[in-house]
Design an enzyme around this catalytic site. Structure first.
Site, PDB file in Angstrom:
ATOM      1  N   GLU A 179       0.719  -1.207  -0.034  1.00  0.00           N
ATOM      2  CA  GLU A 179      -0.001  -0.060  -0.109  1.00  0.00           C
ATOM      3  C   GLU A 179       0.856   1.252  -0.095  1.00  0.00           C
ATOM      4  O   GLU A 179       1.327   1.664   1.176  1.00  0.00           O
ATOM      5  CB  GLU A 179      -0.786   0.083   1.142  1.00  0.00           C
ATOM      6  CG  GLU A 179      -1.921   1.397   1.170  1.00  0.00           C
ATOM      7  CD  GLU A 179      -2.730   1.524   2.662  1.00  0.00           C
ATOM      8  OE1 GLU A 179      -2.498   0.656   3.377  1.00  0.00           O
ATOM      9  OE2 GLU A 179      -3.482   2.322   2.552  1.00  0.00           O
ATOM     10  N   LYS A 221      -2.726  -2.106  -3.069  1.00  0.00           N
ATOM     11  CA  LYS A 221      -3.691  -1.210  -2.419  1.00  0.00           C
ATOM     12  C   LYS A 221      -3.281   0.438  -2.496  1.00  0.00           C
ATOM     13  O   LYS A 221      -2.120   0.657  -2.256  1.00  0.00           O
ATOM     14  CB  LYS A 221      -3.870  -1.423  -1.004  1.00  0.00           C
ATOM     15  CG  LYS A 221      -4.815  -0.296  -0.080  1.00  0.00           C
ATOM     16  CD  LYS A 221      -5.195  -0.911   1.180  1.00  0.00           C
ATOM     17  CE  LYS A 221      -5.803  -0.028   2.095  1.00  0.00           C
ATOM     18  NZ  LYS A 221      -6.656  -0.672   3.176  1.00  0.00           N
TER      19      LYS A 221
HETATM   20  P1  13P Z   1      -8.884   4.514   4.876  1.00  0.00           P
HETATM   21  O1  13P Z   1      -9.841   3.792   3.946  1.00  0.00           O
HETATM   22  O2  13P Z   1      -9.579   5.216   5.953  1.00  0.00           O
HETATM   23  O3  13P Z   1      -8.121   5.414   3.889  1.00  0.00           O
HETATM   24  O4  13P Z   1      -8.073   3.318   5.384  1.00  0.00           O
HETATM   25  C1  13P Z   1      -7.483   2.357   4.534  1.00  0.00           C
HETATM   26  C2  13P Z   1      -6.341   1.964   5.278  1.00  0.00           C
HETATM   27  O5  13P Z   1      -6.273   0.745   5.596  1.00  0.00           O
HETATM   28  C3  13P Z   1      -5.475   2.898   5.125  1.00  0.00           C
HETATM   29  O6  13P Z   1      -3.934   2.146   5.531  1.00  0.00           O
END
Ligand code: 13P
Length: 343
Positions: A179, A221
């Protein structure tokens, strides 16, 4: 060494199964305190357990949710009935995942920029998490947009640790969610976010390949290409959808089994509308586009709960509604009428 190939393949495919997405409930202690402050609830261990209990045991979640990302503390807690959370998820057909990064620290000599920590001892922690039932993991890197930033140093450092993390996960049989989150806090346009996200993804996939991470066993992600919250001229839903997909097509190899979005501070409604617009406009992409929202799934639920046990059924209903809307958005079938079917 155990060969986890078959399991990694199965897990990765199931994470982005048709019409399903991931619910992120892996807020760190600092972040969950912020969320609880918003509803006037004290962040104590019993309160955090009670809230995660209602999310994890919400009836029918498996219809729309393939997996949930937990925080270390949550993986070790149990339902009110005494069932360990990972088992409670598995019993419903939802895969338990675990956030394994240890948060961000300032990058030396790079004011305003962050690097994510947590590689030390990670192999041993992954073994423990796997033994507790986790089948996938998450690591979040943060890229900040500002005057003169992000620097190449920040992008490269974060891409490198993401790839090192992903390699360790695959070695231990857990599917890594990588991510890289480009923040939406600034005053930049969606076009700038697009350009920075593209640059970040090129660096990330370069490092993943260099560290011999198997792309077929990796879930991306990422943020959508949106304008910063302080940008006066916000892009339309269709513009966000077009920019985001163009960025992904440029930078994400087709071998990746699926892409899930974070919500990053978008409203629950916009997060659903953006995802739906992408899947309506681009039904034949190399990867399924799905969700891994935290706030955009939880916000209405958190408000409905407000820390009161008698509100649990209403809170679970609110969660289910957002899960259903986003599941339909994965298929390009979300409509205003569906949105209004809320209780
Ligand atoms: P949000 O969808 O609130 O941004 O959180 C997702 C997430 O896991 C951020 O690391």
């Amino acid at each position: 060494m155990t060969d986890y190939t078959g399991q990694l393949e199965k897990t990765a495919r199931a994470m982005v199964a048709h019409g399903k997405g991931i619910l992120a409930i892996d807020e760190s202690q600092g972040t969950i305190k912020k969320r609880f402050d918003g509803i006037g609830v004290e962040s104590t261990e019993p309160n955090r357990r009670a809230y995660r209990d209602l999310l994890i045991t919400a009836p029918g979640g498996a219809e729309f949710i393939s997996g949930m990302i937990l925080f270390d503390e949550t993986l070790r807690q149990s339902t009110a009935a005494g069932v360990p959370f990972p088992k409670a998820l598995k019993d419903q057909g939802i895969m338990p995942g675990i956030k394994v990064d240890k948060g961000t620290k300032e990058l030396p000599a790079h004011p305003g920029e962050l690097v994510t920590e947590g590689l030390d001892g990670l192999r041993e922690r992954l073994i423990e998490y796997r033994n507790m039932g986790a089948v996938f993991a998450k690591w979040r890197a943060v890229i900040t947009i500002g005057p003169g930033i992000p620097s190449d140093a920040c992008i490269e450092a974060n891409a490198h640790v993401l790839a090192r993390y992903a390699g360790l996960c695959q070695e231990q049989g857990l599917v890594p969610i990588v991510e890289p989150e480009t923040l939406m806090d600034g005053d930049n346009t969606a076009e700038t976010c697009f350009a920075i996200t593209e640059r970040t993804l090129h660096a990330l996939f370069g490092q993943l390949v260099r560290q011999r991470v198997t792309l077929e066993h990796t879930i991306l992600k990422v943020n959508m290409a949106v304008g910063g919250k302080k940008c006066p001229q916000q892009a339309s839903v269709q513009q966000v959808a077009d920019l985001t997909v163009r960025c992904l097509l440029r930078a994400v190899p087709a071998a990746v089994p699926g892409i899930v979005f974070l919500s990053g501070g978008q409203s629950a409604l916009l997060a659903t509308m953006h995802l739906n617009a992408m899947n309506v406009t681009y039904p034949k992409l190399p990867w399924p586009l799905s969700f891994s929202y935290g706030r955009a799934l939880q916000e209405p639920c958190l408000k409905a709960w407000a820390g009161k046990p008698q509100n649990v059924p209403a809170a679970q209903k609110a969660l289910r509604h957002r899960e259903r809307c986003n599941s339909l958005a994965c298929l390009g079938q979300y409509t205003e009428a569906v949105e209004k079917q809320a209780a």
